[in-house]
Design a protein around this motif. Sequence first.
Motif, PDB file in Angstrom:
ATOM      1  N   ALA A  24       0.777  -0.977   0.313  1.00 48.00           N
ATOM      2  CA  ALA A  24       0.170  -0.343  -0.040  1.00 48.00           C
ATOM      3  C   ALA A  24       0.821   1.614  -0.378  1.00 48.00           C
ATOM      4  N   ASN A  25       2.085   1.077   0.611  1.00 52.38           N
ATOM      5  CA  ASN A  25       2.805   2.550   0.190  1.00 52.38           C
ATOM      6  C   ASN A  25       4.131   2.012   0.200  1.00 52.38           C
ATOM      7  N   GLU A  26       3.629   1.456  -0.966  1.00 50.51           N
ATOM      8  CA  GLU A  26       5.149   1.176  -2.619  1.00 50.51           C
ATOM      9  C   GLU A  26       6.290   0.858  -1.529  1.00 50.51           C
ATOM     10  N   THR A  27       7.077   0.663  -0.460  1.00 53.18           N
ATOM     11  CA  THR A  27       8.151   0.395   0.487  1.00 53.18           C
ATOM     12  C   THR A  27       8.829  -1.094   0.086  1.00 53.18           C
ATOM     13  N   TYR A  28       8.840  -1.436   1.291  1.00 49.86           N
ATOM     14  CA  TYR A  28       9.543  -2.932   1.239  1.00 49.86           C
ATOM     15  C   TYR A  28       9.419  -2.996   2.964  1.00 49.86           C
ATOM     16  N   ILE A  29       9.937  -4.825   3.256  1.00 50.44           N
ATOM     17  CA  ILE A  29       9.566  -5.410   4.706  1.00 50.44           C
ATOM     18  C   ILE A  29      11.172  -5.680   4.592  1.00 50.44           C
ATOM     19  N   VAL A  30      11.604  -5.711   5.610  1.00 52.72           N
ATOM     20  CA  VAL A  30      13.220  -6.157   5.685  1.00 52.72           C
ATOM     21  C   VAL A  30      13.034  -7.318   6.726  1.00 52.72           C
ATOM     22  N   TYR A  31      13.432  -8.610   6.779  1.00 53.49           N
ATOM     23  CA  TYR A  31      13.349  -9.809   7.535  1.00 53.49           C
ATOM     24  C   TYR A  31      14.876 -10.340   7.494  1.00 53.49           C
ATOM     25  N   LYS A  32      15.086 -11.550   8.382  1.00 59.26           N
ATOM     26  CA  LYS A  32      16.277 -12.116   8.343  1.00 59.26           C
ATOM     27  C   LYS A  32      15.492 -14.167   8.025  1.00 59.26           C
ATOM     28  N   THR A  33      16.409 -14.106   6.979  1.00 54.87           N
ATOM     29  CA  THR A  33      15.957 -15.619   6.524  1.00 54.87           C
ATOM     30  C   THR A  33      16.510 -16.933   7.325  1.00 54.87           C
ATOM     31  N   ALA A  34      15.612 -18.371   7.067  1.00 54.13           N
ATOM     32  CA  ALA A  34      15.903 -18.974   7.638  1.00 54.13           C
ATOM     33  C   ALA A  34      17.738 -19.369   7.453  1.00 54.13           C
TER      34      ALA A  34
END
Length: 58
Positions: A24-34
């Motif tokens: 909705a905000n035209e951005t991204y999420i950040v996370y740590k993979t397995a």
Amino acid sequence: MNQFKELQKLIKLTGDRAKLDAKANETYIVYKTAEGQIVREYSDGNVIPVSEQDESHV
């Protein structure tokens, strides 16, 4: 065991909500993979690893 399943469900729902907000905000999420790597995932499905230089800005 039931609490563990409920917690897993809440974690999944939180991630799904983050993806919707990012779209909705035209951005991204950040996370740590397995595998332990930190990545950015854009709403188009593009996943880009975060370099060590970028980590100070996340």
